[in-house]
Design an enzyme around this catalytic site. Structure first.
Site, short mmCIF file in Angstrom:
data_model
loop_
_atom_site.label_atom_id
_atom_site.label_comp_id
_atom_site.label_asym_id
_atom_site.label_seq_id
_atom_site.Cartn_x
_atom_site.Cartn_y
_atom_site.Cartn_z
CG ASP A 70 46.42 27.49 -32.25
OD1 ASP A 70 45.76 28.06 -33.20
OD2 ASP A 70 46.59 26.19 -32.10
CE LYS A 133 46.37 23.59 -29.17
NZ LYS A 133 47.16 24.29 -30.06
CE LYS A 169 45.04 21.85 -32.26
NZ LYS A 169 45.71 22.80 -33.27
#
Length: 233
Positions: A70, A133, A169
């Site tokens: 991430d 995300k 996400k």
């Protein structure tokens, strides 16, 4: 689980997300479970460490066994509309990941406008992100449904243009099962059934687990359990 008629279903989290320091420990603990380990990287949560160190952090986490990375983008590239710089940054992170999946955290609550969120989403996907995300979960404004709609429509546009399915996400601020259901409906209506699988959709919200457990127990027993009786309580 038996009372729910789900005893034979292998229900797990989509991944376990940790800082680099805990990657090898998490990989060892989850051996044989098929649950991937994700590492927050590139100077999480602000992304302000030197660029060569951000690349090195990715390499170290992948070497330690993380199968998902991430990354956090440099917000300044979006705020100054320097889209080429954003593309080159995410592209370099993508290359550093190797076979690991890359989730690009946009920190949408700090990007200033819907237009910039849409453009940042598209640039991150063009540069090779496997997921986009919303947030680190540490900004003042994290995941919201309006922001999610912008990002999902960017994903749909990208898929229609390229044939590639990019995951989504929402992270931060999602703490109840009722909230989660609303996001699931939004995903289903905007992107379709394929995006309801963990390969293309995740919740980034540790607090959500406790409420899901409590709601399921209420469904079976008619009573809510105390939050402190649950692992994340």
């Amino acid at each position: 689980m038996a009372a729910l008629g789900m005893a034979d279903r292998p229900i797990t989290v989509g991944a376990v997300c940790v800082y680099h320091e805990m990657v090898s420990t998490a990989v060892e603990a989850l051996k044989g479970s098929h649950i991937p380990v994700a590492a927050v990287s590139t100077g999480f949560p602000a992304g302000l460490s030197p660029f060569h160190l951000r690349l090195a952090e990715i390499h170290e986490s992948v070497a330690a066994g993380a199968s998902e990375i991430d990354i956090v983008i440099s917000r300044r590239h979006v705020l100054t509309s320097n889209w080429q710089a954003l593309y080159e940054e995410v592209k370099a992170f993508r290359e550093a990941c190797g076979d690991a999946h890359l989730k690009a955290i946009l920190a949408t609550g700090e990007l200033g406008s819907a237009t910039k969120i849409a453009k940042a989403s598209m640039v991150a996907m063009m540069a090779g992100a496997d997921f986009i995300k919303t947030s680190t979960g540490m900004e003042k404004i994290n995941a919201t449904q309006p922001t999610s709609l912008i990002m999902m429509r960017a994903i749909r546009d990208y898929y229609e243009r390229t044939g590639y399915k990019i995951g989504y996400k929402p992270a931060g601020g999602i703490s109840t099962a009722k909230d989660a259901v609303q996001y699931l409906v939004l995903v289903k209506e905007e992107l379709g059934r394929d995006w309801l699988e963990p390969t293309l959709f995740r919740f980034g919200a540790s607090r959500l687990l406790t409420d899901i457990e409590r709601q399921l127990e209420h469904f079976v027993t008619g009573r809510y359990s105390a939050a402190h009786r649950h692992p994340m309580g």
